[in-house]
Design a protein around this motif. Sequence first.
Motif, mmCIF file in Angstrom:
data_model
loop_
_atom_site.group_PDB
_atom_site.id
_atom_site.type_symbol
_atom_site.label_atom_id
_atom_site.label_comp_id
_atom_site.label_asym_id
_atom_site.label_seq_id
_atom_site.Cartn_x
_atom_site.Cartn_y
_atom_site.Cartn_z
ATOM 1 N N SER A 150 0.854 -1.190 0.000
ATOM 2 C CA SER A 150 0.000 0.000 0.000
ATOM 3 C C SER A 150 0.887 1.237 0.000
ATOM 4 O O SER A 150 1.410 1.624 1.063
ATOM 5 C CB SER A 150 -0.916 -0.001 1.231
ATOM 6 N N ASP A 208 1.364 -5.556 12.687
ATOM 7 C CA ASP A 208 -0.095 -5.570 12.755
ATOM 8 C C ASP A 208 -0.699 -4.767 11.608
ATOM 9 O O ASP A 208 -1.684 -5.191 10.986
ATOM 10 C CB ASP A 208 -0.557 -5.005 14.098
ATOM 11 N N SER A 209 -0.119 -3.623 11.294
ATOM 12 C CA SER A 209 -0.624 -2.796 10.194
ATOM 13 C C SER A 209 -0.476 -3.517 8.862
ATOM 14 O O SER A 209 -1.373 -3.467 8.007
ATOM 15 C CB SER A 209 0.124 -1.456 10.151
ATOM 16 N N ARG A 269 -3.117 -6.159 8.531
ATOM 17 C CA ARG A 269 -4.428 -5.573 8.241
ATOM 18 C C ARG A 269 -4.516 -5.093 6.799
ATOM 19 O O ARG A 269 -5.563 -5.228 6.159
ATOM 20 C CB ARG A 269 -4.706 -4.426 9.210
ATOM 21 N N ILE A 270 -3.422 -4.525 6.299
ATOM 22 C CA ILE A 270 -3.403 -4.089 4.908
ATOM 23 C C ILE A 270 -3.599 -5.278 3.979
ATOM 24 O O ILE A 270 -4.305 -5.201 2.966
ATOM 25 C CB ILE A 270 -2.079 -3.368 4.587
ATOM 26 N N MET A 271 -2.983 -6.401 4.348
ATOM 27 C CA MET A 271 -3.102 -7.615 3.536
ATOM 28 C C MET A 271 -4.400 -8.363 3.812
ATOM 29 O O MET A 271 -4.636 -9.435 3.252
ATOM 30 C CB MET A 271 -1.900 -8.523 3.802
ATOM 31 N N GLN A 272 -5.229 -7.786 4.726
ATOM 32 C CA GLN A 272 -6.540 -8.352 5.064
ATOM 33 C C GLN A 272 -6.425 -9.782 5.593
ATOM 34 O O GLN A 272 -7.226 -10.662 5.254
ATOM 35 C CB GLN A 272 -7.476 -8.306 3.848
ATOM 36 N N ILE A 273 -5.409 -9.981 6.426
ATOM 37 C CA ILE A 273 -5.237 -11.271 7.091
ATOM 38 C C ILE A 273 -5.960 -11.221 8.430
ATOM 39 O O ILE A 273 -5.733 -10.328 9.238
ATOM 40 C CB ILE A 273 -3.752 -11.597 7.306
ATOM 41 N N GLY A 291 -9.761 -11.627 10.688
ATOM 42 C CA GLY A 291 -11.127 -11.140 10.569
ATOM 43 C C GLY A 291 -12.052 -12.249 10.104
ATOM 44 O O GLY A 291 -11.664 -13.402 9.895
ATOM 45 N N GLY A 292 -13.300 -11.927 9.926
ATOM 46 C CA GLY A 292 -14.278 -12.913 9.489
ATOM 47 C C GLY A 292 -14.489 -13.978 10.539
ATOM 48 O O GLY A 292 -14.419 -13.731 11.741
ATOM 49 N N ASP A 303 -9.067 -12.953 15.066
ATOM 50 C CA ASP A 303 -7.668 -12.531 15.111
ATOM 51 C C ASP A 303 -6.698 -13.702 15.125
ATOM 52 O O ASP A 303 -5.476 -13.487 15.242
ATOM 53 C CB ASP A 303 -7.414 -11.673 16.359
ATOM 54 N N ARG A 324 -3.661 -13.586 12.686
ATOM 55 C CA ARG A 324 -2.676 -12.572 13.064
ATOM 56 C C ARG A 324 -1.877 -13.022 14.282
ATOM 57 O O ARG A 324 -0.670 -12.765 14.379
ATOM 58 C CB ARG A 324 -3.364 -11.239 13.341
#
Length: 336
Positions: free
Chosen positions: A43, A295-296, A299-303, A305-306, A310, A313
Amino acid sequence: APGSPEQPPAPARTPLLHRLVRDPVVISGSVAVLLWVAAAVVSPSFADWGQFITLMTVASFLGVIAIGQTLVIIAGGEGIDLSVGATATLSAIVASRFMDGTDDGFLGAVLLALGACCVVGVVNAVGVLAFRVPPLVMTLGMIAVVTGFIRLYTGGRPEGSAAPLLRSLVAGDTVAGIPGVLWLWLGLSVLVVWLLRRSPFGWRLYAVGANRTTAYLSGVNTAAVKFSAYVLSSLFAGVGGLLLLGYSQNVYTSLGTDYMLNSVAAAVIGGTALIGGVGGYLGTVIGAILLTVLDSLLRIMQIGGGEWGDAPRQIIYGLVLVTVLTAYGRQKRLRQ
């Protein structure tokens, strides 16, 4: 000269480059830079100045809370403080209740919150030193005690909000668009590094962590040193909770939960050995930045969630921690 005794050869000095390659601070810093570059590639906006300031602001909360964690670990004796997350939450909840969104009684609210945190530290220290409760067990039990007190105090619904003065201190721009919390973190970092490396308290802390018996026979009040470490741990956790309150403006009962293990990870990644007597706060600063960048990036890589939450991560967190420790964990001074 003839007849003079032979002098033993001087020990060979380790080359500077070799020492740097094995230095935990250098290793952690290099990994943090590599992760930051990877995030910027994924990004490009990640490399913006504003994003960098935001990243450092988020890292500052972990960095401040990890100050006390570093002191406790250096003090040795299997020292660890798992209650820092709950203590930070307690500080934010007490302060928000008495601030209630106004500057009236700001100083009193801050002192009351930090005083409550110091009580937690005193209880931890008494349990570890007087009753010989293992630090892991003692501080883990304090999480339940503090959490239960928070529920009784708030009825499960925390009230109040940060004072405008606290919000301005934490998030307000000061010099060059840098939030006040970063200047505060810088000041605390300089103070703690000096405290550890240049003050009698720091020397005694390392001595106790390296060998408690030897420190005692040398005249060091080992109990007082370890007692101070646990109280300071809770105090700095309280300061971190106040900063979190100023950043989020409101509180919730799990505000500091994520900082429990992350504070330990930041210290260990930065080279503070869990056996005690080795390490320093500069490495903890790098460790806090590394974990925040990681961590950022995740999150950018969308690892995460859902439905997995966590968990992905956390797995990668663990792998990075093991990888960094493996890189310098075989050093002689860490083994000793």
